[in-house]
Motif scaffolding. Structure first.
Motif, PDB file in Angstrom:
ATOM      1  N   VAL A   1      25.362   7.127  97.067  1.00 54.53           N
ATOM      2  CA  VAL A   1      24.044   6.638  97.469  1.00 54.53           C
ATOM      3  C   VAL A   1      23.904   6.737  98.990  1.00 54.53           C
ATOM      4  O   VAL A   1      24.878   6.585  99.720  1.00 54.53           O
ATOM      5  CB  VAL A   1      23.799   5.186  96.988  1.00 54.53           C
ATOM      6  N   ALA A   2      22.681   7.039  99.419  1.00 56.55           N
ATOM      7  CA  ALA A   2      22.375   7.073 100.848  1.00 56.55           C
ATOM      8  C   ALA A   2      20.973   6.528 101.053  1.00 56.55           C
ATOM      9  O   ALA A   2      20.102   6.682 100.196  1.00 56.55           O
ATOM     10  CB  ALA A   2      22.458   8.499 101.376  1.00 56.55           C
ATOM     11  N   THR A   3      20.776   5.889 102.179  1.00 61.57           N
ATOM     12  CA  THR A   3      19.445   5.431 102.564  1.00 61.57           C
ATOM     13  C   THR A   3      19.025   6.216 103.791  1.00 61.57           C
ATOM     14  O   THR A   3      19.736   6.225 104.800  1.00 61.57           O
ATOM     15  CB  THR A   3      19.442   3.930 102.872  1.00 61.57           C
ATOM     16  N   ILE A   4      17.882   6.890 103.691  1.00 62.51           N
ATOM     17  CA  ILE A   4      17.338   7.636 104.822  1.00 62.51           C
ATOM     18  C   ILE A   4      16.052   6.960 105.273  1.00 62.51           C
ATOM     19  O   ILE A   4      15.422   6.230 104.500  1.00 62.51           O
ATOM     20  CB  ILE A   4      17.076   9.119 104.484  1.00 62.51           C
ATOM     21  N   THR A   5      15.679   7.207 106.507  1.00 63.34           N
ATOM     22  CA  THR A   5      14.412   6.709 107.021  1.00 63.34           C
ATOM     23  C   THR A   5      13.586   7.899 107.480  1.00 63.34           C
ATOM     24  O   THR A   5      14.066   8.717 108.261  1.00 63.34           O
ATOM     25  CB  THR A   5      14.627   5.732 108.188  1.00 63.34           C
ATOM     26  N   LEU A   6      12.358   7.987 106.950  1.00 67.47           N
ATOM     27  CA  LEU A   6      11.437   9.042 107.350  1.00 67.47           C
ATOM     28  C   LEU A   6      10.355   8.464 108.251  1.00 67.47           C
ATOM     29  O   LEU A   6       9.782   7.412 107.954  1.00 67.47           O
ATOM     30  CB  LEU A   6      10.767   9.667 106.127  1.00 67.47           C
ATOM     31  N   ALA A   7      10.069   9.157 109.351  1.00 70.94           N
ATOM     32  CA  ALA A   7       8.951   8.806 110.221  1.00 70.94           C
ATOM     33  C   ALA A   7       7.760   9.626 109.744  1.00 70.94           C
ATOM     34  O   ALA A   7       7.767  10.849 109.841  1.00 70.94           O
ATOM     35  CB  ALA A   7       9.279   9.133 111.674  1.00 70.94           C
ATOM     36  N   VAL A   8       6.758   8.937 109.197  1.00 69.02           N
ATOM     37  CA  VAL A   8       5.592   9.596 108.601  1.00 69.02           C
ATOM     38  C   VAL A   8       4.358   9.223 109.419  1.00 69.02           C
ATOM     39  O   VAL A   8       3.931   8.071 109.410  1.00 69.02           O
ATOM     40  CB  VAL A   8       5.413   9.172 107.128  1.00 69.02           C
TER      41      VAL A   8
END
Length: 108
Positions: A26-33
Motif C-alpha cells: 500500500v502507498a499513499t500519494i498526494t496529488l496537487a490538482v
C-alpha cells in the motif's frame, strides 16, 4: 449506481510502498490538482488530495513516477469508520484503481 472519480494533478512528493499486516502493498500519494476557476483575488487555487494505491498499482507508480510528475488517476471514493474509546468517526478516502503517467517533470 456509480462511484467513480477522475483526477489529474502533479505528484506532490516521492512516496514509499509499505506492507500491511496481511502482506498487502500500500502507498499513499498526494496529488496537487488545480481548480478550473479563479477565486475572488483572480488566483487559481490548488487542492491537495491524498489517494491510496494498492499492490501492483502502488509498485508501478513508485517505479515510474517521482515528485513533480503529472498523473491521471481513476478510482473510487470509499468510506471507513474509525472507532476510538469515546467516538466513532467516518473518513472518506480516494482509492486509485488505474494510474496513467501523463508527463515527467523536466530536468533542468
Amino acid at each position: 449506481m456509480l462511484n467513480q472519480i477522475v483526477l489529474v494533478g502533479r505528484l506532490v512528493r516521492d512516496f514509499e510502498v509499505h506492507l500491511t499486516d496481511k502482506n498487502k502493498k500500500v502507498a499513499t500519494i498526494t496529488l496537487a490538482v488545480p481548480r478550473s476557476f479563479k477565486n475572488l483575488e483572480g488566483v487559481y487555487e490548488t487542492d491537495f488530495i491524498d489517494c491510496t494505491l494498492w499492490d501492483t498499482i502502488a509498485l508501478n507508480t513508485k517505479e515510474y513516477c517521482q515528485k513533480g510528475d503529472i498523473l491521471g488517476l481513476r478510482g473510487r471514493i470509499q468510506s471507513r469508520t474509525i472507532e476510538t474509546d469515546d467516538k466513532k468517526q467516518t473518513q472518506l478516502e480516494i482509492v486509485g484503481e488505474k494510474v496513467t503517467f501523463l508527463s515527467s517533470k523536466s530536468k533542468t
